[in-house]
Design an enzyme around this catalytic site. Structure first.
Site, short mmCIF file in Angstrom:
data_model
loop_
_atom_site.label_atom_id
_atom_site.label_comp_id
_atom_site.label_asym_id
_atom_site.label_seq_id
_atom_site.Cartn_x
_atom_site.Cartn_y
_atom_site.Cartn_z
N HIS A 1 -17.31 7.25 1.88
CA HIS A 1 -16.75 7.31 0.53
C HIS A 1 -15.83 6.13 0.25
O HIS A 1 -15.95 5.46 -0.79
CB HIS A 1 -15.99 8.61 0.31
CG HIS A 1 -15.16 8.57 -0.94
ND1 HIS A 1 -15.69 8.76 -2.20
CD2 HIS A 1 -13.83 8.28 -1.13
CE1 HIS A 1 -14.73 8.60 -3.11
NE2 HIS A 1 -13.61 8.31 -2.49
N ASP B 1 -15.39 -13.80 12.24
CA ASP B 1 -14.10 -14.49 12.33
C ASP B 1 -14.09 -15.34 13.60
O ASP B 1 -14.98 -15.25 14.43
CB ASP B 1 -12.93 -13.51 12.28
CG ASP B 1 -12.94 -12.51 13.42
OD1 ASP B 1 -13.74 -12.67 14.35
OD2 ASP B 1 -12.14 -11.57 13.39
N CYS C 1 -16.99 9.52 -9.01
CA CYS C 1 -17.72 8.73 -8.00
C CYS C 1 -19.12 9.31 -7.80
O CYS C 1 -19.30 10.53 -7.76
CB CYS C 1 -16.95 8.73 -6.68
SG CYS C 1 -17.75 7.83 -5.34
N ASP D 1 -11.68 -9.00 2.78
CA ASP D 1 -12.05 -8.05 3.83
C ASP D 1 -10.81 -7.31 4.26
O ASP D 1 -9.70 -7.82 4.12
CB ASP D 1 -12.66 -8.76 5.05
CG ASP D 1 -11.59 -9.32 5.97
OD1 ASP D 1 -11.31 -8.70 7.03
OD2 ASP D 1 -10.99 -10.37 5.63
N CYS E 1 -21.07 8.35 -5.08
CA CYS E 1 -21.48 7.99 -3.71
C CYS E 1 -22.23 9.17 -3.08
O CYS E 1 -22.16 10.30 -3.56
CB CYS E 1 -20.27 7.59 -2.86
SG CYS E 1 -19.25 8.97 -2.28
N CYS F 1 -19.82 12.18 -2.46
CA CYS F 1 -19.36 12.92 -3.64
C CYS F 1 -20.51 13.66 -4.32
O CYS F 1 -20.28 14.68 -4.99
CB CYS F 1 -18.68 11.97 -4.62
SG CYS F 1 -17.06 11.40 -4.05
#
Length: 377
Positions: A341, A90, A310, A272, A312, A315
């Site tokens: 997560h 940014d 999930c 974002d 991930c 998980c």
């Protein structure tokens, strides 16, 4: 042209964005690493595991420490952080908004007082481009003024005009830095930022104006700063019609899963937000059934994963009971696993959005999930 539109359903767009640091499948979420790392103890290598495509770093904070010249001497942000994918920086312009009590705005730029030690800093379009050239990001954001909502119409109008003038100075300075070999990344891209508060006429006129500047991408700034979500959606829809169709579109600082689904519905390609990682550190976790607070007593003996839907790394390996224990005990691992997560969930959400667009089923996806994912359960 870096952006290529592959498919469209209504206003929702499925595309690819080609950069020197890799191709981004869009729509996409950019994972916020303010000072070169995700808060919660995630490294660049963790980002690969959670299916991230883009990392976003903060120009202002990295300018203060370790210093953009230090980063340049060490080879730029990619070498410094070990992230080899696209990085967006940014411009520092948001600090014009967030540090309102510590700054003074003139035509030349903005004088800040550092939030760290109070020392005076000046940043204008040229300085922002120089800092971002030192950082060597893939995408540099133009320096702008993010005006608070609500704002007086005349102030917002004058601010838009100044932001447009600053944008031309950014473009000229980036060209100079590249020509003189002063940019760590000579292929750095430049995005302009649309402003105008919630005044639709100002938003539209400003987008028409900056669309003429032939930039690499266009962002909508100054939203999700206090206005109702319906107003934000109205602004997006009004501006979208005038944003270049062959350029990527970025909605800055947004937002919840529902916000993202609605943003895509209205033609946005990039998002974002610090919220998924920030909320995770406080125990608020996203699932495909809604939002849970892992610190609640009902999870004390819950052996299920955070989200049974999930896959991930968290998980697959840990229980709600264990993560609740870690967070209640203020163990760093509890924050790290929760952040992993939530960001995996966001990146997976974007994959599902892209799949729905590929399959022509985005309307059904929108209707099924837009409210569910923002509901606390």
């Amino acid at each position: 042209m870096p952006y290529r539109l592959l498919k469209q359903q209504g206003h929702a767009r499925r595309g690819v964005f080609e950069t020197v640091h890799g191709t981004v499948q869009t729509p996409a979420f950019m994972n916020v690493a303010t000072a070169g790392a995700i808060k919660g103890g995630l490294s660049a290598f963790d980002l690969k595991d959670i299916r991230a495509q883009v990392m976003l770093c903060n120009t202002y904070h990295l300018h203060l420490r370790p210093g953009d010249k230090v980063v340049a001497e060490l080879g730029g942000l990619h070498k410094f952080t070990r992230w080899d994918g696209p990085i967006l920086t940014d411009s520092g312009g948001f600090q014009v908004f967030s540090l309102a009590k510590l700054r003074n705005i003139t035509e030349e730029g903005v004088t800040f007082h550092s939030h760290l030690d109070g020392h005076k800093i000046f940043m204008g379009p040229e300085q922002s481009m120089q800092i971002q050239a030192n950082l060597g990001s893939t995408i540099a954001m133009a320096f702008d003024e993010c005006v608070e909502n609500p704002a007086e119409y005349d102030y917002a109008k004058n601010s838009c005009a100044r932001t447009a003038r600053w944008l031309l100075r950014c473009k000229a300075e980036m060209a100079r830095l590249k020509h003189e070999g002063l940019a760590v990344n000579p292929n750095q891209l430049l995005f302009g930022i649309n402003q105008g508060c919630t005044y639709l006429d100002l938003r539209v006129e400003h987008m028409k104006q900056i669309a003429e500047y032939d930039l690499d991408g266009y962002a909508l700034g100054g939203l999700a700063v206090g206005e109702p979500a319906d107003v934000m959606y109205e602004v997006i829809s009004a501006v979208e019609e005038y944003a270049p169709k062959d350029k990527i579109r970025y909605l800055m600082g947004v937002g919840t899963p529902g916000n993202i689904i609605e943003g895509v519905y209205r033609g946005i390609d990039l998002f974002d937000c610090v919220m998924p990682s920030r909320n995770a550190r406080h125990g608020h976790l996203f699932t495909w059934d809604g939002i849970i607070n892992i610190k609640n007593l009902k999870y004390e003996r819950d052996e299920r994963p955070i989200d049974p839907h999930c896959d991930c790394p968290v998980c697959r390996n840990f229980s709600r009971a264990y993560i609740r224990h870690l967070q209640k005990a203020d163990e760093m691992l509890g924050m790290r696993l929760a952040v992993m997560h939530n960001l995996y969930f966001y990146n997976r959400l974007m994959e599902c959005i892209r799949d729905a667009l590929d399959n022509g089923t985005y309307q059904e996806f929108h209707d099924k999930y837009v409210k569910r994912l923002d509901t606390r359960i």
